[in-house]
Write a protein that holds these residues in place. Sequence first.
Motif, PDB file in Angstrom:
ATOM      1  N   GLY A 139       0.750 -12.005   3.170  1.00 34.16           N
ATOM      2  CA  GLY A 139      -0.118 -13.129   3.456  1.00 34.16           C
ATOM      3  C   GLY A 139      -1.576 -12.729   3.587  1.00 34.16           C
ATOM      4  N   ARG A 140      -2.431 -13.680   3.266  1.00 32.01           N
ATOM      5  CA  ARG A 140      -3.870 -13.418   3.240  1.00 32.01           C
ATOM      6  C   ARG A 140      -4.413 -12.985   4.596  1.00 32.01           C
ATOM      7  NH1 ARG A 140      -7.423 -18.044   0.740  1.00 32.01           N
ATOM      8  NH2 ARG A 140      -6.830 -17.203  -1.265  1.00 32.01           N
ATOM      9  N   GLU A 141      -3.978 -13.616   5.676  1.00 31.54           N
ATOM     10  CA  GLU A 141      -4.497 -13.261   7.006  1.00 31.54           C
ATOM     11  C   GLU A 141      -4.172 -11.812   7.365  1.00 31.54           C
ATOM     12  OE1 GLU A 141      -6.662 -15.124   8.743  1.00 31.54           O
ATOM     13  OE2 GLU A 141      -6.525 -16.479   7.026  1.00 31.54           O
ATOM     14  N   ALA A 142      -2.966 -11.373   7.082  1.00 31.80           N
ATOM     15  CA  ALA A 142      -2.584  -9.983   7.365  1.00 31.80           C
ATOM     16  C   ALA A 142      -3.351  -9.014   6.470  1.00 31.80           C
ATOM     17  CB  ALA A 142      -1.077  -9.806   7.180  1.00 31.80           C
ATOM     18  N   ILE A 143      -3.625  -9.415   5.239  1.00 30.43           N
ATOM     19  CA  ILE A 143      -4.384  -8.559   4.324  1.00 30.43           C
ATOM     20  C   ILE A 143      -5.831  -8.435   4.807  1.00 30.43           C
ATOM     21  CG2 ILE A 143      -5.214  -8.302   1.944  1.00 30.43           C
ATOM     22  CD1 ILE A 143      -2.570  -9.635   1.037  1.00 30.43           C
ATOM     23  N   ILE A 144      -6.379  -9.499   5.373  1.00 36.89           N
ATOM     24  CA  ILE A 144      -7.731  -9.431   5.944  1.00 36.89           C
ATOM     25  C   ILE A 144      -7.777  -8.372   7.041  1.00 36.89           C
ATOM     26  CG2 ILE A 144      -9.441 -10.665   7.359  1.00 36.89           C
ATOM     27  CD1 ILE A 144      -8.635 -13.224   5.727  1.00 36.89           C
ATOM     28  N   VAL A 145      -6.820  -8.409   7.954  1.00 41.60           N
ATOM     29  CA  VAL A 145      -6.768  -7.419   9.043  1.00 41.60           C
ATOM     30  C   VAL A 145      -6.623  -6.012   8.468  1.00 41.60           C
ATOM     31  CG1 VAL A 145      -5.427  -6.634  11.048  1.00 41.60           C
ATOM     32  CG2 VAL A 145      -5.876  -9.076  10.715  1.00 41.60           C
ATOM     33  N   PHE A 146      -5.781  -5.866   7.454  1.00 40.58           N
ATOM     34  CA  PHE A 146      -5.580  -4.567   6.805  1.00 40.58           C
ATOM     35  C   PHE A 146      -6.913  -4.011   6.300  1.00 40.58           C
ATOM     36  CE2 PHE A 146      -4.816  -2.158   2.872  1.00 40.58           C
ATOM     37  CZ  PHE A 146      -3.936  -1.175   3.327  1.00 40.58           C
ATOM     38  N   TYR A 147      -7.686  -4.834   5.594  1.00 36.22           N
ATOM     39  CA  TYR A 147      -8.951  -4.361   5.032  1.00 36.22           C
ATOM     40  C   TYR A 147     -10.066  -4.241   6.075  1.00 36.22           C
ATOM     41  CZ  TYR A 147      -7.400  -4.165   0.219  1.00 36.22           C
ATOM     42  OH  TYR A 147      -6.752  -3.824  -0.949  1.00 36.22           O
TER      43      TYR A 147
ATOM     44  N   GLU B  21       0.593  -6.871  -5.345  1.00 33.21           N
ATOM     45  CA  GLU B  21      -0.150  -5.673  -5.730  1.00 33.21           C
ATOM     46  C   GLU B  21       0.492  -4.437  -5.129  1.00 33.21           C
ATOM     47  OE1 GLU B  21      -4.783  -4.498  -5.841  1.00 33.21           O
ATOM     48  OE2 GLU B  21      -4.007  -4.889  -3.835  1.00 33.21           O
ATOM     49  N   ILE B  22       0.621  -3.409  -5.961  1.00 32.76           N
ATOM     50  CA  ILE B  22       1.127  -2.122  -5.488  1.00 32.76           C
ATOM     51  C   ILE B  22       0.190  -1.043  -6.016  1.00 32.76           C
ATOM     52  CG2 ILE B  22       2.712  -1.793  -7.434  1.00 32.76           C
ATOM     53  CD1 ILE B  22       4.677  -0.547  -5.321  1.00 32.76           C
ATOM     54  N   CYS B  23      -0.013  -0.041  -5.193  1.00 33.50           N
ATOM     55  CA  CYS B  23      -0.960   1.015  -5.523  1.00 33.50           C
ATOM     56  C   CYS B  23      -0.305   2.365  -5.276  1.00 33.50           C
ATOM     57  CB  CYS B  23      -2.193   0.844  -4.627  1.00 33.50           C
ATOM     58  SG  CYS B  23      -3.441   2.090  -4.854  1.00 33.50           S
ATOM     59  N   ASN B  24      -0.619   3.332  -6.138  1.00 33.42           N
ATOM     60  CA  ASN B  24      -0.112   4.669  -5.891  1.00 33.42           C
ATOM     61  C   ASN B  24      -1.205   5.689  -6.163  1.00 33.42           C
ATOM     62  OD1 ASN B  24      -0.239   4.850  -8.682  1.00 33.42           O
ATOM     63  ND2 ASN B  24       1.690   5.937  -8.846  1.00 33.42           N
TER      64      ASN B  24
ATOM     65  N   PRO C 137       0.831  -1.208   0.000  1.00 34.38           N
ATOM     66  CA  PRO C 137       0.000   0.000   0.000  1.00 34.38           C
ATOM     67  C   PRO C 137       0.866   1.260   0.000  1.00 34.38           C
ATOM     68  CG  PRO C 137       0.005  -1.019   2.172  1.00 34.38           C
ATOM     69  CD  PRO C 137       0.817  -1.910   1.270  1.00 34.38           C
ATOM     70  N   PRO C 138       0.311   2.375  -0.466  1.00 33.13           N
ATOM     71  CA  PRO C 138       1.099   3.606  -0.478  1.00 33.13           C
ATOM     72  C   PRO C 138       1.380   4.098   0.942  1.00 33.13           C
ATOM     73  CG  PRO C 138      -1.162   4.029  -1.158  1.00 33.13           C
ATOM     74  CD  PRO C 138      -1.025   2.550  -1.004  1.00 33.13           C
ATOM     75  N   ASN C 139       2.571   4.591   1.148  1.00 37.62           N
ATOM     76  CA  ASN C 139       2.972   5.198   2.428  1.00 37.62           C
ATOM     77  C   ASN C 139       2.799   4.262   3.624  1.00 37.62           C
ATOM     78  OD1 ASN C 139       3.445   7.667   1.009  1.00 37.62           O
ATOM     79  ND2 ASN C 139       1.243   8.015   1.069  1.00 37.62           N
ATOM     80  N   ALA C 140       3.018   2.981   3.400  1.00 38.76           N
ATOM     81  CA  ALA C 140       2.876   2.001   4.488  1.00 38.76           C
ATOM     82  C   ALA C 140       3.783   0.806   4.206  1.00 38.76           C
ATOM     83  CB  ALA C 140       1.427   1.552   4.615  1.00 38.76           C
ATOM     84  N   LYS C 141       4.006   0.020   5.239  1.00 40.15           N
ATOM     85  CA  LYS C 141       4.801  -1.200   5.075  1.00 40.15           C
ATOM     86  C   LYS C 141       3.999  -2.238   4.300  1.00 40.15           C
ATOM     87  CE  LYS C 141       7.642  -0.663   9.140  1.00 40.15           C
ATOM     88  NZ  LYS C 141       8.298  -1.320  10.240  1.00 40.15           N
ATOM     89  N   SER C 142       4.712  -3.153   3.665  1.00 42.49           N
ATOM     90  CA  SER C 142       4.038  -4.206   2.908  1.00 42.49           C
ATOM     91  C   SER C 142       3.250  -5.111   3.852  1.00 42.49           C
ATOM     92  CB  SER C 142       5.040  -5.015   2.092  1.00 42.49           C
ATOM     93  OG  SER C 142       6.013  -5.577   2.921  1.00 42.49           O
TER      94      SER C 142
END
Length: 168
Positions: free
Chosen positions: A83-91, A156-159, A75-80
């Motif tokens: 894994g799916r579990e961490a992405i779930i928490v992110f969203y 995935e990378i976003c800007n 994600p922009p301006n954040a650490k990578s």
Amino acid sequence: MKATIHFLIRGLLMILITMALTGCQSNKTASVTEKDKTVITEWNTESLTMVRNLNKDNAEAFVKHTYSEEAILFPPNAKSVKGREAIIVFYQNYPPMSDFSQEIEEMEVFGDYAYLRLNWSIPVAQTELNPSYTETGIIFCIMRKQDDGNWKIWREICNSDMLPTSTP
């Protein structure tokens, strides 16, 4: 002389057979690629609908639909986020995006991998200090075909197109 003619004929036949097989193979690959592109386009439409309704309760379903087990999100301006579990928490902690839009600008399929370049936009509401505006940017992702034939994001990378605000 006869041996030379037979050698030339055999060589010519081998070239023609190779060309015929190569031609047939590339047509098969092209049709598979077109089928995969259609599946990915449908996946994008489903993912867009899901992200517009994203909240803490359905983040898991969105991520499992969208990301592979070994996905990494940058994600922009954040650490990578690995894994799916961490992405779930992110969203689960992401703000509502009911007006989010994304459109596939470029897509190429290479066997079990594909890359997408998407343009995204989201209106940002007016605040006391800032007028309303639409933020835009680009998402670049690498997808991997799963064993079940579905495509999921692997990286995935976003800007954002917006210039960063100056810091002291």
